[in-house]
Design an enzyme around this catalytic site. Structure first.
Site, PDB file in Angstrom:
ATOM      1  N   GLY A 136       0.645  -1.221  -0.249  1.00 48.53           N
ATOM      2  CA  GLY A 136       0.149   0.366  -0.347  1.00 48.53           C
ATOM      3  C   GLY A 136       0.853   1.333   0.245  1.00 48.53           C
ATOM      4  O   GLY A 136       1.756   1.085   0.204  1.00 48.53           O
ATOM      5  N   ARG A 194       1.209  -5.927  -4.934  1.00 46.39           N
ATOM      6  CA  ARG A 194       1.495  -6.295  -3.391  1.00 46.39           C
ATOM      7  C   ARG A 194       1.348  -8.362  -4.271  1.00 46.39           C
ATOM      8  O   ARG A 194       0.943  -9.138  -3.692  1.00 46.39           O
ATOM      9  CB  ARG A 194       0.002  -6.747  -2.959  1.00 46.39           C
ATOM     10  N   ASP A 243       4.795  -8.358   5.063  1.00 45.25           N
ATOM     11  CA  ASP A 243       4.891  -8.827   4.206  1.00 45.25           C
ATOM     12  C   ASP A 243       5.702  -8.399   2.816  1.00 45.25           C
ATOM     13  O   ASP A 243       6.259  -9.058   2.412  1.00 45.25           O
ATOM     14  CB  ASP A 243       3.289  -8.617   3.450  1.00 45.25           C
ATOM     15  N   LYS A 282       8.254   0.698   5.268  1.00 42.92           N
ATOM     16  CA  LYS A 282       6.795   1.152   5.253  1.00 42.92           C
ATOM     17  C   LYS A 282       5.761   0.712   5.902  1.00 42.92           C
ATOM     18  O   LYS A 282       5.535  -0.619   5.283  1.00 42.92           O
ATOM     19  CB  LYS A 282       6.994   1.233   3.383  1.00 42.92           C
ATOM     20  N   THR A 283       5.026   1.483   5.953  1.00 39.56           N
ATOM     21  CA  THR A 283       3.423   1.204   6.051  1.00 39.56           C
ATOM     22  C   THR A 283       2.941   2.301   6.942  1.00 39.56           C
ATOM     23  O   THR A 283       3.804   2.504   7.967  1.00 39.56           O
ATOM     24  CB  THR A 283       3.024  -0.178   6.738  1.00 39.56           C
ATOM     25  N   ILE A 284       1.258   2.864   6.033  1.00 35.34           N
ATOM     26  CA  ILE A 284       1.160   3.219   7.335  1.00 35.34           C
ATOM     27  C   ILE A 284       0.557   3.092   8.423  1.00 35.34           C
ATOM     28  O   ILE A 284      -0.198   3.728   9.210  1.00 35.34           O
ATOM     29  CB  ILE A 284       0.257   4.464   6.666  1.00 35.34           C
ATOM     30  N   ASP A 285      -0.082   1.823   8.789  1.00 36.41           N
ATOM     31  CA  ASP A 285      -0.137   0.881   9.686  1.00 36.41           C
ATOM     32  C   ASP A 285       0.629   1.321  10.711  1.00 36.41           C
ATOM     33  O   ASP A 285      -0.316   1.114  11.694  1.00 36.41           O
ATOM     34  CB  ASP A 285      -0.705  -0.415   9.720  1.00 36.41           C
TER      35      ASP A 285
HETATM   36  P1  FBP Z   1       1.013  -1.968   3.919  1.00 32.27           P
HETATM   37  O1  FBP Z   1       0.401  -2.582   4.906  1.00 32.27           O
HETATM   38  O2  FBP Z   1       0.839  -2.399   2.359  1.00 32.27           O
HETATM   39  O3  FBP Z   1       1.548  -0.955   3.756  1.00 32.27           O
HETATM   40  O4  FBP Z   1      -0.840  -1.907   3.464  1.00 32.27           O
HETATM   41  C1  FBP Z   1      -1.420  -0.544   3.536  1.00 32.27           C
HETATM   42  C2  FBP Z   1      -3.422  -0.450   3.692  1.00 32.27           C
HETATM   43  O5  FBP Z   1      -2.475   1.185   3.848  1.00 32.27           O
HETATM   44  C3  FBP Z   1      -4.123  -0.960   5.354  1.00 32.27           C
HETATM   45  O6  FBP Z   1      -4.078  -0.188   6.119  1.00 32.27           O
HETATM   46  C4  FBP Z   1      -5.724  -1.296   4.566  1.00 32.27           C
HETATM   47  O7  FBP Z   1      -5.461  -2.355   5.270  1.00 32.27           O
HETATM   48  C5  FBP Z   1      -4.420  -2.411   2.615  1.00 32.27           C
HETATM   49  O8  FBP Z   1      -3.089  -1.544   2.379  1.00 32.27           O
HETATM   50  C6  FBP Z   1      -5.533  -1.256   1.891  1.00 32.27           C
HETATM   51  O9  FBP Z   1      -4.981  -2.456   0.833  1.00 32.27           O
HETATM   52  P2  FBP Z   1      -5.652  -2.102  -0.883  1.00 32.27           P
HETATM   53  O10 FBP Z   1      -4.336  -0.531  -1.320  1.00 32.27           O
HETATM   54  O11 FBP Z   1      -4.487  -3.060  -1.768  1.00 32.27           O
HETATM   55  O12 FBP Z   1      -6.269  -2.025  -1.224  1.00 32.27           O
END
Ligand code: FBP
Length: 559
Positions: free
Chosen positions: A82, A146, A177, A203-206
């Protein structure tokens, strides 16, 4: 320049700050090794799976007065998973370090995520290309994806592509991941004497890719500030009109870090935290009881309005739901190979599912509204995760609370009004212009990734620490990826993955919410953070998240 907003024109001129250890230049560095490391759990299994890259020491960089000679080399970079604000600056930092080390070095960007390296789709960066993306949000410089890098064929074709481009190091910018992919690729390259290093960037906003060495993943700062701005605006609207309850689901996948940070920034009336729900084994009914109680009590005070913040991954943490979803994940993987199931309509699918789930889980599935059932059956992502962004938990809660209030009204126990609006804030925050913090942090992570490459390291995550201090005092180094791994069930099989960091209920960040939530529930203690500021007083432009500030100050107190 054409087609640029005034802010973009100004942001292109921003010069991100580096830790002083890196600022002297890539050739003037020394690398100090720490102790050998172990994985966070399942040491024997992880060691066996990563025979060549397991147990490496952590490393730290310091500036040195003598310069190293650095050989010419080509590097490839991948944006994975993401979007998160600041990804472009990681690439800019990597590019600047690489060109500074040797102007003949080349940086290739693989297009569309990990599939780019497998399929040999790439671009070569030059100054003009990179300069157009400095300090901007998004991953559009090369796109993301992904694809899970895990098969022999994928590794083999990645190797072929690297050989063709004479690439001797690959940087994977991703979350848990994607960095698991990085660890697998690093191990495979060493096992095959490919002489190609692999470095990850967190990286991840989470905000769930963190540990002792990784204080926060990039993008969390900007994304939470963006959501906090939006929640603050809604609080003001709610407090002006005084007629709606706003239910706001906030992105962040499994962990509730994003919802918790946004809540501390805005002080809404209700904040649910998935990790608390799981630990206290709160059923869906008890969550509805908790929320309804606050709605009724506020209504008794003449307040038929409020704001509730709900973490995206809540549904998987409600014990009966989590068990049902785990069972569902297992059976869906098998059913998706069955043409009868695949050709069935929704109603038939629900019935096949209910007959295949265990009887307990079938009851839970059957009790859900059709909308949620269909959303639970949507495709898993390539890593086997339910796509929680597509499950409208906020609407499920609204409809169940409405039902409960109707009953209470019929019994004469609720005399107020309940009118709800639902929102989902997710994609709005992932591509914002990076805050000053993320712009600096990302640039440093990218620059530092090349420092790790220049010392011949592989299977490492770029690490920049001491982040609540001014950038000059940040500590640059690397952490072995295997150190963060454990075994987890994915797609019905046990796999090595980087362990997610969830909200700690005995930690200082959750405590801040727990100590205040009753006051925030009944009174309007709303805070209005406003939009991210890029220019102006440092007290406004350079503040980091409360999560990082609280976690770091509590670590200092415990030293
Ligand atoms: P990452 O773990 O790849 O950083 O993804 C973050 C995220 O924004 C999650 O918060 C969200 O659940 C998911 O991606 C949404 O995925 P997609 O962009 O495939 O709809």
């Amino acid at each position: 320049m054409t087609n640029l907003s005034p802010l973009q024109v100004e942001r292109l001129k921003y010069q991100p700050k580096l830790p002083s250890s890196l600022a002297e230049g890539i050739s003037k560095l020394t690398c100090t090794e720490g102790n050998a490391t172990e994985s966070v759990a399942n040491q024997a299994e992880i060691k066996d799976l990563f025979k060549n890259t397991y147990g490496k020491p952590t490393v730290t960089f310091n500036s040195s007065s003598s310069a190293r000679d650095l050989e010419q080399r080509n590097v490839g970079v991948i944006l994975s998973g993401g979007q998160a604000p600041g990804g472009h600056n990681v690439i800019a930092g990597l590019y600047d370090a690489l060109k500074q080390a040797n102007p003949n070095n080349k940086l290739y960007g693989f297009l569309g995520g990990p599939s780019g390296i497998i399929e040999g789709k790439y671009v070569e960066f030059d100054d003009k290309f990179i300069d157009a993306y400095r300090n901007t949000g998004g991953f559009d410089i090369i796109g993301s994806g992904r694809t899970k890098l895990e098969t022999e064929e994928q590794f083999q074709s990645s190797w072929e592509v690297c050989k063709k481009l004479n690439i001797s190091a690959v940087v994977i910018i991703g979350g848990d991941d994607s960095n698991t992919n990085a660890a697998m690729l690093a191990e495979w390259f060493v096992a095959h004497n490919a002489n190609i290093q692999v470095i990850g960037c967190p990286k991840t906003i989470d905000g769930d890719l963190k540990n002792e060495q990784i204080e926060i993943s990039f993008g969390f700062d900007t994304a939470t500030k963006t959501y906090a701005e939006l929640i603050g605006n809604i609080e003001r609207d709610a407090n002006s009109a005084k007629k709606y309850w706003h239910f706001i689901k906030i992105m962040g996948r499994s962990a509730s870090h994003v919802a918790l940070e946004a809540a501390l920034e805005t002080q809404p009336n209700i904040t649910l935290i998935s990790e608390e729900v799981e630990t206290k084994k709160m059923s869906l009914k008890s969550i509805i009881d908790y929320m309804t109680d606050i709605i009724v009590r506020r209504s008794q005070n003449g307040k038929n309005f409020g704001v509730a913040v709900i973490p995206e991954g809540l549904i998987e943490f409600i014990p009966e739901m989590g068990q049902m979803i785990a069972n569902l994940n297992d059976i869906v993987t098998t059913l998706e190979k069955d043409s009868k199931y695949m050709n069935a309509d929704d109603a038939e699918k629900f019935s096949i599912i209910e007959n295949t789930l265990s009887s307990e889980n079938a009851k839970v599935f059957a009790s859900l509204p059709v909308l949620i059932k269909s959303q639970l059956l949507m495709d898993r992502d390539p890593h086997g995760n339910v796509q929680v962004s597509k499950i409208e938990t906020e609407k499920l809660l609204i409809s169940m609370i409405q039902e409960r209030l109707n009953t209470l009204k019929a019994e004469g126990k609720f005399k107020g009004k309940f009118s709800a609006q639902s929102h989902f804030f997710g994609y709005e925050g992932r591509c914002a212009f990076p805050s000053n913090f993320d712009a600096d942090y990302c640039y440093s992570l990218g620059y530092n990734a090349f420092a790790l490459i220049s010392f011949g390291l592989t299977g490492y995550l770029s690490s920049v620490r001491n982040l609540t201090a001014p950038a000059a005092q940040w500590i640059a180094g690397g952490v072995p990826l295997t150190m963060m791994m454990n075994m987890e069930r994915r797609n019905n099989k046990m796999k090595p993955v980087i362990k997610k960091a969830l909200v700690e209920l005995d930690g200082p960040v959750f405590k801040q919410l727990a100590d205040n939530r009753e006051d925030w529930a009944m009174n309007e203690r709303y805070l209005f953070p406003g939009a991210i500021q890029y220019f102006g007083p440092s007290s406004v432009c350079d503040i980091t998240t409360r999560t990082l500030a609280l976690e770091q100050s509590s670590k200092l107190l415990n030293v």
